[in-house]
Scaffold this motif. Sequence first.
Motif, PDB file in Angstrom:
ATOM      1  N   ALA A 270       0.807  -1.241  -0.007  1.00  0.00           N
ATOM      2  CA  ALA A 270      -0.039   0.198  -0.004  1.00  0.00           C
ATOM      3  C   ALA A 270       0.879   1.269   0.152  1.00  0.00           C
ATOM      4  N   ALA A 271       2.066   1.200  -0.065  1.00  0.00           N
ATOM      5  CA  ALA A 271       2.976   2.287  -0.385  1.00  0.00           C
ATOM      6  C   ALA A 271       2.675   3.053  -1.418  1.00  0.00           C
ATOM      7  N   PRO A 272       2.979   4.221  -1.405  1.00  0.00           N
ATOM      8  CA  PRO A 272       2.931   5.323  -2.292  1.00  0.00           C
ATOM      9  C   PRO A 272       4.269   5.304  -3.562  1.00  0.00           C
ATOM     10  N   LEU A 273       3.882   5.782  -4.672  1.00  0.00           N
ATOM     11  CA  LEU A 273       4.897   5.959  -5.562  1.00  0.00           C
ATOM     12  C   LEU A 273       5.985   6.645  -5.405  1.00  0.00           C
ATOM     13  N   PRO A 274       7.139   6.011  -5.657  1.00  0.00           N
ATOM     14  CA  PRO A 274       8.665   7.000  -5.486  1.00  0.00           C
ATOM     15  C   PRO A 274       8.387   8.311  -5.560  1.00  0.00           C
ATOM     16  N   ASP A 387       3.517  -5.236 -18.095  1.00  0.00           N
ATOM     17  CA  ASP A 387       2.129  -4.901 -19.029  1.00  0.00           C
ATOM     18  C   ASP A 387       2.556  -5.668 -20.615  1.00  0.00           C
ATOM     19  N   GLY A 388       1.962  -6.631 -20.590  1.00  0.00           N
ATOM     20  CA  GLY A 388       2.154  -7.488 -21.916  1.00  0.00           C
ATOM     21  C   GLY A 388       1.194  -6.945 -23.072  1.00  0.00           C
ATOM     22  N   ASP A 389       0.522  -6.093 -22.906  1.00  0.00           N
ATOM     23  CA  ASP A 389      -0.285  -5.545 -23.804  1.00  0.00           C
ATOM     24  C   ASP A 389       0.727  -4.389 -24.606  1.00  0.00           C
ATOM     25  N   ARG A 390       1.563  -3.699 -23.716  1.00  0.00           N
ATOM     26  CA  ARG A 390       2.407  -2.739 -24.173  1.00  0.00           C
ATOM     27  C   ARG A 390       3.862  -3.436 -24.233  1.00  0.00           C
ATOM     28  N   SER A 391       4.039  -4.444 -23.833  1.00  0.00           N
ATOM     29  CA  SER A 391       5.218  -5.228 -23.924  1.00  0.00           C
ATOM     30  C   SER A 391       6.295  -4.161 -23.026  1.00  0.00           C
ATOM     31  N   VAL A 392       6.060  -3.686 -21.818  1.00  0.00           N
ATOM     32  CA  VAL A 392       6.607  -2.949 -20.935  1.00  0.00           C
ATOM     33  C   VAL A 392       6.671  -3.505 -19.480  1.00  0.00           C
ATOM     34  N   ALA A 393       8.030  -3.738 -19.279  1.00  0.00           N
ATOM     35  CA  ALA A 393       8.255  -3.992 -17.935  1.00  0.00           C
ATOM     36  C   ALA A 393       9.134  -2.948 -17.120  1.00  0.00           C
ATOM     37  N   VAL A 394       8.422  -2.478 -15.945  1.00  0.00           N
ATOM     38  CA  VAL A 394       8.997  -1.385 -15.050  1.00  0.00           C
ATOM     39  C   VAL A 394       9.267  -1.725 -13.812  1.00  0.00           C
ATOM     40  N   VAL A 395      10.306  -1.390 -12.957  1.00  0.00           N
ATOM     41  CA  VAL A 395      10.635  -1.633 -11.684  1.00  0.00           C
ATOM     42  C   VAL A 395      10.308  -0.387 -10.787  1.00  0.00           C
ATOM     43  N   TYR A 396       9.517  -0.537  -9.751  1.00  0.00           N
ATOM     44  CA  TYR A 396       9.159   0.594  -8.985  1.00  0.00           C
ATOM     45  C   TYR A 396       9.836   0.239  -7.393  1.00  0.00           C
ATOM     46  N   ALA A 397      10.447   0.980  -6.901  1.00  0.00           N
ATOM     47  CA  ALA A 397      10.927   0.791  -5.290  1.00  0.00           C
ATOM     48  C   ALA A 397       9.824   1.721  -4.566  1.00  0.00           C
ATOM     49  N   MET A 398       8.941   0.925  -4.065  1.00  0.00           N
ATOM     50  CA  MET A 398       7.914   1.255  -3.398  1.00  0.00           C
ATOM     51  C   MET A 398       8.147   1.128  -1.730  1.00  0.00           C
ATOM     52  N   TYR A 399       7.984   2.186  -0.853  1.00  0.00           N
ATOM     53  CA  TYR A 399       8.002   2.033   0.505  1.00  0.00           C
ATOM     54  C   TYR A 399       7.144   3.164   1.170  1.00  0.00           C
ATOM     55  N   PRO A 400       6.695   2.573   2.681  1.00  0.00           N
ATOM     56  CA  PRO A 400       5.997   3.445   3.254  1.00  0.00           C
ATOM     57  C   PRO A 400       6.538   4.997   3.508  1.00  0.00           C
ATOM     58  N   PRO A 401       5.866   5.768   3.722  1.00  0.00           N
ATOM     59  CA  PRO A 401       6.184   7.339   4.203  1.00  0.00           C
ATOM     60  C   PRO A 401       6.980   7.261   5.381  1.00  0.00           C
ATOM     61  N   PRO A 402       7.875   8.172   5.680  1.00  0.00           N
ATOM     62  CA  PRO A 402       8.749   8.276   6.730  1.00  0.00           C
ATOM     63  C   PRO A 402       7.876   8.098   7.935  1.00  0.00           C
ATOM     64  N   GLY A 403       8.054   7.422   8.996  1.00  0.00           N
ATOM     65  CA  GLY A 403       7.340   7.318  10.498  1.00  0.00           C
ATOM     66  C   GLY A 403       6.489   6.221  10.293  1.00  0.00           C
ATOM     67  N   GLU A 404       6.266   5.256   9.199  1.00  0.00           N
ATOM     68  CA  GLU A 404       5.323   4.508   9.139  1.00  0.00           C
ATOM     69  C   GLU A 404       5.740   3.183   8.988  1.00  0.00           C
ATOM     70  N   ARG A 408      12.478   4.595   3.765  1.00  0.00           N
ATOM     71  CA  ARG A 408      13.918   4.544   3.175  1.00  0.00           C
ATOM     72  C   ARG A 408      14.499   5.740   3.496  1.00  0.00           C
ATOM     73  N   ALA A 409      16.041   5.663   3.778  1.00  0.00           N
ATOM     74  CA  ALA A 409      16.917   6.734   4.144  1.00  0.00           C
ATOM     75  C   ALA A 409      16.891   7.578   3.287  1.00  0.00           C
ATOM     76  N   GLY A 410      16.528   8.856   3.877  1.00  0.00           N
ATOM     77  CA  GLY A 410      16.637  10.111   2.881  1.00  0.00           C
ATOM     78  C   GLY A 410      15.283  10.370   2.064  1.00  0.00           C
ATOM     79  N   GLU A 411      14.225   9.697   2.504  1.00  0.00           N
ATOM     80  CA  GLU A 411      12.961   9.717   1.917  1.00  0.00           C
ATOM     81  C   GLU A 411      12.248  10.891   2.217  1.00  0.00           C
ATOM     82  N   GLY A 412      12.302  11.259   3.516  1.00  0.00           N
ATOM     83  CA  GLY A 412      11.788  12.511   4.113  1.00  0.00           C
ATOM     84  C   GLY A 412      12.248  13.735   3.425  1.00  0.00           C
ATOM     85  N   LYS A 413      13.450  13.820   2.884  1.00  0.00           N
ATOM     86  CA  LYS A 413      14.002  15.110   2.010  1.00  0.00           C
ATOM     87  C   LYS A 413      13.067  14.965   0.876  1.00  0.00           C
TER      88      LYS A 413
END
Length: 447
Positions: A270-274, A387-404, A408-413
């Motif tokens: 349930a983390a937000p996008l980077p 997404d096989g319809d578009r033939s695209v594979a994407v990697v996202y680093a998704m983590y909870p906001p600071p304090g939850e 991630r280190a430095g995410e608050g900034k």
Amino acid sequence: MAISAGTSDESPSDRSDDGALAAAAAAAAKANAPAPTISADEIALYDRQIRLWGLGAQERLRTAHVLIITMKALANEVAKNLVLAGVGAVTVLDPGRVSEEDLAAQFLVAAENVGQNRAEAAVARLRKLNPRVRLHALTQDIRALTRAHGPASFFQPYDVVVATGGLDLATLVATNGGARDCGRAFYAAEAHGFYGYVFADLIEHDYVIERQLSNVATRLGPETATRAVIRRATDSATPDGTAGGGKAPHPPLERVTKRETYCPLADAHAAPLPPEHVAHARRRRQVSPLLSCLRALWQFQDQCGGRLPVIAAHADTALFTTLATEHHRALRLPPETLASDFIRGFLLGVGVDLVPVTAFLGGALAQDVINVLGGREQPIQNWLLFDGDRSVAVVYAMYPPPGEGGARAGEGKEEGKVEKVEKEEEEEEEEEEKEAVVVVDGGERVG
């Protein structure tokens, strides 16, 4: 005492006793432990891949034990790739039986296996691919096994746990938690028609990158919010760039050791996008609505007793659309990118295995497991969306906001800059739209 764990020499004769399955797998692995060092025969057999990732990585691979949960089409690909690569042992867990539907997308079962346990049927065919790999079959449900033996004792024998086959979010979270408590790497993956995902929680993973020595010195310390450079070393080349002993010159190499830090699925689902995606309108438009649909699917299962939505049922479609829209909004993605055609296409594929998609996802997952076990190359961090319809594979680093938790280190900034950058981006877009307007008046171009 009879057990439901198959080994390379025998199959279980009595499945009524569900005790000590995990202990049996651990005992079998110990009894059939490989030789301390790799043999000449193995070096010859795996020569091509040893040239690719090195003898040390192959040594670590051949002593590893991987657990694969649910043996369906995607898991077929993962197991096949790991067995052919020469992993030490693979345990397949699946309480289900082979059906005629399985024959359409799975190559580790055949018509004569219909009615048999899926794990046992798959193990028999996997053994033919590489007799050197120790294979085991567990025929009970993962939830029952972890309840009976406790997550700590059940997951302890394995180095990597791979969960596939349409498990609900609660089961995936519990499995991830049990593996994490034992310090074991965890992957979750699933395919739905043209779409699919891979999630990785390696807790804390060190790996080595080899590259040509640059004129710019590699600095130790944080490199991204989840990655840090912890060590660097150069090869044995002489100062003049030669290999010594009259050999031809070669560019000096440096070996950089990096460390990736992960969070569990309980935090990541349930983390937000980077922030770097949220802060830019153009990048938000490029995010696949698959992310919103996956989250909606898990919530739908949670609200509907674990079942999948049926596209022919109007109530299911309406509920799923509402959930997907809510998740899309929570991710701060443009509403127009969640088109009704995409939702319909996703629902049509829910629970459906398409061989090209499972082959891609299974290959990507197995390759990442091999890299992780070998300590080479950058691993998935932490969501791969396909997404096989578009033939695209994407990697996202998704983590909870600071304090939850798991922040991630430095995410608050970064988070503090999102609103400001987003506003500036929207203003720039408005200006671009104004400049792009062409008004025709009396035959002349104005604006």
